[in-house]
Design an enzyme around this catalytic site. Structure first.
Site, mmCIF file in Angstrom:
data_model
loop_
_atom_site.group_PDB
_atom_site.id
_atom_site.type_symbol
_atom_site.label_atom_id
_atom_site.label_comp_id
_atom_site.label_asym_id
_atom_site.label_seq_id
_atom_site.Cartn_x
_atom_site.Cartn_y
_atom_site.Cartn_z
ATOM 1 N N SER A 169 0.815 -1.214 0.000
ATOM 2 C CA SER A 169 0.000 0.000 0.000
ATOM 3 C C SER A 169 0.852 1.268 0.000
ATOM 4 O O SER A 169 1.589 1.535 -0.941
ATOM 5 C CB SER A 169 -0.946 -0.041 1.198
ATOM 6 O OG SER A 169 -1.913 0.968 1.116
ATOM 7 N N ASP A 201 -2.577 6.568 -3.415
ATOM 8 C CA ASP A 201 -1.402 5.937 -2.837
ATOM 9 C C ASP A 201 -0.925 4.816 -3.749
ATOM 10 O O ASP A 201 -1.476 4.604 -4.837
ATOM 11 C CB ASP A 201 -1.676 5.441 -1.409
ATOM 12 C CG ASP A 201 -2.617 4.252 -1.358
ATOM 13 O OD1 ASP A 201 -3.343 4.022 -2.336
ATOM 14 O OD2 ASP A 201 -2.623 3.535 -0.334
ATOM 15 N N ASP A 210 -1.158 1.639 -4.000
ATOM 16 C CA ASP A 210 -2.015 0.566 -4.514
ATOM 17 C C ASP A 210 -3.411 1.043 -4.879
ATOM 18 O O ASP A 210 -4.260 0.245 -5.256
ATOM 19 C CB ASP A 210 -2.084 -0.606 -3.525
ATOM 20 C CG ASP A 210 -2.972 -0.335 -2.321
ATOM 21 O OD1 ASP A 210 -3.050 0.836 -1.889
ATOM 22 O OD2 ASP A 210 -3.574 -1.284 -1.796
ATOM 23 N N ASP A 245 -5.986 2.352 -3.196
ATOM 24 C CA ASP A 245 -7.191 2.265 -2.373
ATOM 25 C C ASP A 245 -7.336 3.464 -1.436
ATOM 26 O O ASP A 245 -8.296 3.557 -0.679
ATOM 27 C CB ASP A 245 -7.223 0.955 -1.568
ATOM 28 C CG ASP A 245 -6.125 0.857 -0.513
ATOM 29 O OD1 ASP A 245 -5.239 1.733 -0.474
ATOM 30 O OD2 ASP A 245 -6.154 -0.115 0.271
#
Length: 445
Positions: A102, A241, A243, A245
């Site tokens: 992430s 960010d 990833d 999400d």
């Protein structure tokens, strides 16, 4: 999550090359997950990743483990976490596996799973995988080995899904938008979504090299996009960010708009258009300004523990649709099954277009209270959260701030830290009260 040996609140995460983020463990994880999922009658999973250099290694290890368990694998390549959740549903796969840490630096990585419904794996499935991990790894006979294929149109499929969540007869043609993809998984997707909907798009953070993910850019580092929006005289900025999400936004002045303000704008627009699907779920860290602003609109607000997994659990429990963390995880179950930065941005842009107001104007209904977070390191044997003097001070500060602010003490799950958070209408008062509690925490031995 105290009964877990490997899985945390967001999958398995750590430093690449150190247990458990090693090729050996990840291959065994693929095999263990494959054994559990095969027992449920499926023979197919999807694997996607962000842009970290270690993704190649971990993808290969997972693929080998699943193949050894007799599971077919669809390889998505770089793909946002919510995109993997969506594609898991559309391909009728039993699970989607995300290789990502992430918002963490490139030298970290992790593995997390989505179920066939596009949501985080149920607890009982995670526990079953953990049980398999403690058994020796085997291999099915050669004729039953799983096969792997690369899904070449994965990005295009997800782009079309994202666009379908914007009103079909509306356009972004009058907007100039800066999009920061953090050199992460959305680099080849997010700019195209907004561009194909008509916007003039200025890209930053779209040149991943394997080691620059989240490095001075994206939703966790907002200086670059704030500067770019002002320099280009853009209408707004969207920062994702690594990833995809998590989302933060910037108005035309360079002001940063976090998850609390984003979910407020979405809830207001839903209310304006006649949709009211219950209340809003925030977390213990959500600014009290969000709570007060929603109260003015007669929208119920409740807090979950920190973590998008906990927000989702409370949404399901209450049958509501909207939830968010101030850090930028925004969930709108009217549109998707998990937190999705691009979808959240489109929800806000829908409000901008339909109400014919700027992002700056849309956030005027919420006043964020000054908030201070003090991290206090402790090395003693006693838990400061149980100390009588600390608890007395917290009660006194809560009484001082009654109706105007609040206090939150949390123990870090990864470090010997107590996080002291105080918020209220005046920053000087907030600072004084937070330091008063922090000084007492430091005295605990």
């Amino acid at each position: 999550m105290s009964d877990r040996k490997y899985f945390g609140t967001d999958g398995i995460r750590g430093l690449v090359g150190q247990y458990p983020i090693t090729p050996e463990f990840v291959m065994k994880l693929g095999y263990a997950a494959g054994k559990v999922l095969a027992g449920q009658g499926t023979k197919k999973v999807l694997i996607g990743k962000d842009t970290r250099i270690s993704g190649y290694m971990l993808e290969s290890a997972l693929e080998a483990g699943f193949s050894a368990a007799g599971i077919d694998v669809g390889l998505l390549g770089p793909m946002p976490t919510p995109g993997i959740a969506y594609l898991t549903k559309t391909f009728r796969a039993e699970a989607g596996i995300v290789i990502s840490a992430s918002h963490n630096p490139f030298y970290d990585n992790g593995i997390k799973f989505f179920s066939s419904t596009g949501q985080k794996l149920p607890d009982d499935v995670e526990l079953a995988i953990e049980a398999e991990l403690d058994k020796p790894m085997g291999c099915v006979e050669s004729a039953k080995l799983g096969k792997a294929n690369r899904i070449n149109d994965a990005a295009g499929r997800y782009i079309e899904f994202c666009k379908s969540n914007f009103p079909s007869r509306k356009s972004l043609k009058d907007l100039t938008i800066v999009v920061d993809c953090a050199h992460g998984a959305t680099y080849h997707i997010a700019p195209n979504v907004f561009r194909e909907l008509g916007a003039t798009v200025i890209e930053i953070g779209t040149a991943p090299n394997g080691t620059n993910i989240n490095d001075g850019c994206g939703a966790t580092s907002m200086d670059a996009i704030s500067k770019a929006v002002v320099e280009h005289n853009a209408d707004l900025g969207i920062a994702l960010d690594g990833d995809g999400d998590r989302i933060m936004m910037v108005d035309h002045t360079g002001y940063v708009i976090d998850g609390d303000e984003i979910i407020y704008i979405i809830a207001c627009n839903d209310l304006r258009t006649g949709r009211k699907d219950g209340g809003v779920v925030g977390t213990l860290m959500s600014n009290m300004g969000l709570e007060l602003a929603l109260k003015e609109l007669d929208i119920e607000f409740v807090r979950s523990n920190v973590g998008d997994r906990h927000v989702m659990e409370l949404l399901r429990e209450k049958g509501w649709q909207l939830g968010a963390e101030n850090s930028g995880h925004v969930i709108n179950l009217n549109h998707t099954s998990t937190g999705d930065g691009i979808i959240a941005a489109l929800n806000v842009l829908t409000a901008v277009i339909k109400q014919k107001k700027s992002l700056h104007e849309l956030r005027q209904g919420i006043t964020m209270l000054p908030q201070l977070l003090v991290n206090v390191r402790f090395a003693g044997e006693n838990n400061p959260l149980n100390d009588a003097d600390v608890l007395t001070a917290v009660d006194e500060v809560n009484e001082t701030l009654t109706g105007r602010g609040r206090v939150l003490l949390r123990k870090s799950g990864t470090e010997p830290l107590i996080r002291v958070m105080v918020e209220g209408p005046d920053m000087d008062e907030v600072t004084l009260l937070a330091n008063k509690i922090a000084d007492l925490v430091k005295l605990v031995k």
